[in-house]
Design a protein around this motif. Sequence first.
Motif, PDB file in Angstrom:
ATOM      1  N   ALA A  38       7.136   6.258   6.157  1.00 53.28           N
ATOM      2  CA  ALA A  38       8.388   6.954   5.880  1.00 53.28           C
ATOM      3  C   ALA A  38       8.420   8.315   6.573  1.00 53.28           C
ATOM      4  N   VAL A  39       7.301   9.018   6.553  1.00 52.95           N
ATOM      5  CA  VAL A  39       7.235  10.328   7.213  1.00 52.95           C
ATOM      6  C   VAL A  39       7.401  10.168   8.715  1.00 52.95           C
ATOM      7  N   GLN A  51       2.851   3.259   3.089  1.00 47.84           N
ATOM      8  CA  GLN A  51       4.307   3.322   3.056  1.00 47.84           C
ATOM      9  C   GLN A  51       4.792   4.770   3.180  1.00 47.84           C
ATOM     10  N   THR A  52       4.057   5.693   2.568  1.00 45.75           N
ATOM     11  CA  THR A  52       4.406   7.107   2.667  1.00 45.75           C
ATOM     12  C   THR A  52       4.258   7.588   4.105  1.00 45.75           C
ATOM     13  N   LEU A  53       3.168   7.198   4.759  1.00 45.02           N
ATOM     14  CA  LEU A  53       2.957   7.578   6.152  1.00 45.02           C
ATOM     15  C   LEU A  53       4.047   7.004   7.050  1.00 45.02           C
ATOM     16  N   ASP A  66       0.844  -1.189   0.000  1.00 44.96           N
ATOM     17  CA  ASP A  66       0.000   0.000   0.000  1.00 44.96           C
ATOM     18  C   ASP A  66       0.886   1.248   0.000  1.00 44.96           C
ATOM     19  N   ASP A  67       0.848   1.991  -1.101  1.00 44.19           N
ATOM     20  CA  ASP A  67       1.725   3.160  -1.254  1.00 44.19           C
ATOM     21  C   ASP A  67       1.416   4.253  -0.244  1.00 44.19           C
ATOM     22  N   GLU A  68       0.143   4.491   0.033  1.00 43.22           N
ATOM     23  CA  GLU A  68      -0.230   5.544   0.982  1.00 43.22           C
ATOM     24  C   GLU A  68       0.308   5.226   2.376  1.00 43.22           C
ATOM     25  N   ASN A 114      11.006   9.352   9.544  1.00 44.62           N
ATOM     26  CA  ASN A 114      11.871  10.528   9.429  1.00 44.62           C
ATOM     27  C   ASN A 114      11.707  11.455  10.626  1.00 44.62           C
TER      28      ASN A 114
END
Length: 112
Positions: A65-66, A61-63, A57-59, A69
Amino acid sequence: MARKKLTKAAIGFIIEKRNDWNVNYTFADIAKLLEEDFGIIITEQAVSKSYRKHKDDDELQTLLAVAKNKNSSKVRHKHTKANVTSAIPITTEDGRDFDEDAGKKHDVSQFF
């Protein structure tokens, strides 16, 4: 009684633990960790299903990663402060930890 849905944080936790290269977490291990950390009682099969459903799930994975970080920058900042206080204090006026003029008083030909 209806079952509770897993939160994005719990799903992110499952994906993070399963994709960890340093430790091989089984679905049973992850279920125990979810119970300890989040208070969620979940079976191994539910962990497996959630992982397989959301691992690409790309969404999400973005969450993740944020969030990673943000956490790493906080940890890095704390780590840097600890090193600065235990090391020699910075004495330059502009806040740099090195002296740009350190080698100007030496003649290079003396070393060759």
